[in-house]
Design a protein around this motif. Structure first.
Motif, PDB file in Angstrom:
ATOM      1  N   GLY A   2      -7.090   5.049  38.712  1.00 56.37           N
ATOM      2  CA  GLY A   2      -6.593   4.070  39.649  1.00 56.37           C
ATOM      3  C   GLY A   2      -7.408   2.800  39.587  1.00 56.37           C
ATOM      4  O   GLY A   2      -8.544   2.802  39.133  1.00 56.37           O
ATOM      5  N   PHE A   3      -6.846   1.726  40.076  1.00 55.75           N
ATOM      6  CA  PHE A   3      -7.567   0.457  40.085  1.00 55.75           C
ATOM      7  C   PHE A   3      -6.934  -0.457  41.117  1.00 55.75           C
ATOM      8  O   PHE A   3      -5.807  -0.249  41.567  1.00 55.75           O
ATOM      9  CB  PHE A   3      -7.543  -0.194  38.709  1.00 55.75           C
ATOM     10  N   GLU A   4      -7.684  -1.488  41.498  1.00 56.46           N
ATOM     11  CA  GLU A   4      -7.182  -2.494  42.411  1.00 56.46           C
ATOM     12  C   GLU A   4      -7.010  -3.797  41.629  1.00 56.46           C
ATOM     13  O   GLU A   4      -7.970  -4.312  41.066  1.00 56.46           O
ATOM     14  CB  GLU A   4      -8.178  -2.711  43.558  1.00 56.46           C
ATOM     15  N   PRO A   5      -5.789  -4.342  41.561  1.00 60.68           N
ATOM     16  CA  PRO A   5      -5.608  -5.615  40.862  1.00 60.68           C
ATOM     17  C   PRO A   5      -6.357  -6.722  41.580  1.00 60.68           C
ATOM     18  O   PRO A   5      -6.540  -6.673  42.795  1.00 60.68           O
ATOM     19  CB  PRO A   5      -4.093  -5.834  40.917  1.00 60.68           C
ATOM     20  N   PRO A   6      -6.821  -7.727  40.855  1.00 63.74           N
ATOM     21  CA  PRO A   6      -7.535  -8.839  41.486  1.00 63.74           C
ATOM     22  C   PRO A   6      -6.687  -9.498  42.575  1.00 63.74           C
ATOM     23  O   PRO A   6      -5.469  -9.641  42.425  1.00 63.74           O
ATOM     24  CB  PRO A   6      -7.790  -9.800  40.317  1.00 63.74           C
ATOM     25  N   GLN A   7      -7.330  -9.896  43.655  1.00 65.52           N
ATOM     26  CA  GLN A   7      -6.602 -10.497  44.769  1.00 65.52           C
ATOM     27  C   GLN A   7      -5.922 -11.800  44.368  1.00 65.52           C
ATOM     28  O   GLN A   7      -4.884 -12.158  44.927  1.00 65.52           O
ATOM     29  CB  GLN A   7      -7.560 -10.730  45.943  1.00 65.52           C
ATOM     30  N   ARG A   8      -6.500 -12.516  43.420  1.00 65.03           N
ATOM     31  CA  ARG A   8      -5.867 -13.749  42.960  1.00 65.03           C
ATOM     32  C   ARG A   8      -4.494 -13.460  42.380  1.00 65.03           C
ATOM     33  O   ARG A   8      -3.540 -14.212  42.602  1.00 65.03           O
ATOM     34  CB  ARG A   8      -6.750 -14.424  41.915  1.00 65.03           C
ATOM     35  N   LEU A   9      -4.369 -12.357  41.646  1.00 65.48           N
ATOM     36  CA  LEU A   9      -3.088 -11.963  41.073  1.00 65.48           C
ATOM     37  C   LEU A   9      -2.127 -11.525  42.170  1.00 65.48           C
ATOM     38  O   LEU A   9      -0.949 -11.877  42.156  1.00 65.48           O
ATOM     39  CB  LEU A   9      -3.308 -10.830  40.062  1.00 65.48           C
ATOM     40  N   VAL A  10      -2.632 -10.793  43.141  1.00 71.38           N
ATOM     41  CA  VAL A  10      -1.797 -10.328  44.252  1.00 71.38           C
ATOM     42  C   VAL A  10      -1.264 -11.521  45.043  1.00 71.38           C
ATOM     43  O   VAL A  10      -0.081 -11.580  45.397  1.00 71.38           O
ATOM     44  CB  VAL A  10      -2.599  -9.383  45.169  1.00 71.38           C
ATOM     45  N   ARG A  11      -2.130 -12.489  45.321  1.00 66.02           N
ATOM     46  CA  ARG A  11      -1.695 -13.671  46.085  1.00 66.02           C
ATOM     47  C   ARG A  11      -0.673 -14.479  45.306  1.00 66.02           C
ATOM     48  O   ARG A  11       0.286 -15.016  45.878  1.00 66.02           O
ATOM     49  CB  ARG A  11      -2.899 -14.545  46.427  1.00 66.02           C
ATOM     50  N   ALA A  12      -0.869 -14.580  44.008  1.00 70.14           N
ATOM     51  CA  ALA A  12       0.030 -15.392  43.186  1.00 70.14           C
ATOM     52  C   ALA A  12       1.418 -14.767  43.068  1.00 70.14           C
ATOM     53  O   ALA A  12       2.431 -15.478  43.107  1.00 70.14           O
ATOM     54  CB  ALA A  12      -0.568 -15.593  41.800  1.00 70.14           C
ATOM     55  N   LEU A  13       1.475 -13.445  42.946  1.00 70.02           N
ATOM     56  CA  LEU A  13       2.759 -12.775  42.709  1.00 70.02           C
ATOM     57  C   LEU A  13       3.434 -12.301  43.988  1.00 70.02           C
ATOM     58  O   LEU A  13       4.646 -12.134  44.022  1.00 70.02           O
ATOM     59  CB  LEU A  13       2.564 -11.596  41.754  1.00 70.02           C
TER      60      LEU A  13
END
Length: 290
Positions: A2-13
């Motif tokens: 498992g992993f947590e995607p970077p928050q920058r990617l989450v905010r962008a998408l």
């Protein structure tokens, strides 16, 4: 794993279907290629996941997983055509994943003093300007900027009308006759040039298209605009910067100025429309100096 995607990617998408299936896609890709995970790059990109990995033989690499709407097939095609000349080398991958040679993501050309950074960036991008492969699927500068011009017209109320009109007029004049049809990076700037081992600097993250060199320099021309704006002679410094960059690569000054104007206004209005007002106003102020 498992992993947590970077928050920058989450905010962008945001609430995106691809982001929802990213964990499974990530695990399947790692297993398919037999990769050992080191760490997820953070803050990472705005539209892709980058993970530092090791291949089965222990060679360090970087795994970039790209959503379909970001056209990973075009990035793969461009990197394969450059084959490591001026750009990061493509090692393999699959439909939505690019396995790339490991560079030093913590050190980009932007970490250098500005004059040196521009020199190194210019030396890197000129190696990318080659004839495109036969039967390629890359769009042209005219096609990409045509869509952008239509969107710019729709967002014209967020920018000074005279500036929007000047940008649209410049784009129409520039696309009436393209002096060359070369493979371009498409999103070239200082932060897209990373330190490497086999050569000092290599380009990453292309959004490839076909057209003239002046278009490819237009984003680089306004790098560190915030520093110019903070200076008392910002306007004259911006114009000299465009001219020096054009002269250093034997590009027509007026065409570089025109593309810099269009791209700065388009980027600025798009940022403001998306709620990134400070970023957008910076680009528009720079454009106003040209």
């Amino acid at each position: 794993m498992g992993f947590e995607p970077p928050q920058r990617l989450v905010r962008a998408l945001g609430d995106n279907d691809w982001l929802g299936r990213l964990p499974k896609l990530f695990e399947e890709t790692v297993a398919r290629h037999g990769l050992e995970i080191e760490r997820v790059m953070a803050p990472g990109g705005r539209s892709s996941l980058v993970v530092l990995v090791r291949q089965q033989d222990g060679t360090p690499a970087a795994l970039k997983i790209v959503p379909p709407f970001a056209a990973p097939e075009l990035e793969r095609a461009a990197l394969a055509h450059w084959d490591g000349f001026g750009a990061v080398r493509l090692l393999g991958g699959s439909e939505e994943a690019l396995l790339l040679e490991r560079l030093h993501p913590e050190m980009s050309v932007r970490s250098l003093p500005d004059a040196k950074a521009l020199l190194e960036a210019a030396g890197t991008v000129r190696r990318l300007w080659v004839e495109p492969p036969a039967g390629h699927a890359f769009e042209t500068v005219a096609e990409r900027t045509g869509r952008q011009a239509a969107a710019l017209s729709g967002n014209a109320d967020v920018a000074p009308p005279a500036l929007v009109a000047a940008a649209l007029s410049a784009r129409e004049e520039l696309t009436a006759l393209s002096p060359e049809e070369l493979l371009l990076h498409g999103n070239f700037r200082q932060s897209k040039v990373l330190a490497g081992d086999r050569t000092p600097w290599l380009a990453v993250g292309p959004e490839p298209l076909v057209g003239e060199r002046a278009y490819d320099l237009a984003r680089l021309a306004r790098d560190r605009a915030e520093d110019l704006i903070a200076a008392s002679a910002g306007a004259s410094s911006a114009r000299r910067r465009v001219n020096r960059l054009a002269d250093s690569l034997d590009v027509d000054r007026d065409r570089l100025r025109g593309w810099t104007l269009f791209r700065a206004v388009e980027s600025g209005t798009r940022a403001i429309a998306a709620g990134r007002r400070a970023e957008g106003e910076l680009s528009l102020e720079f454009a106003g100096w040209l």
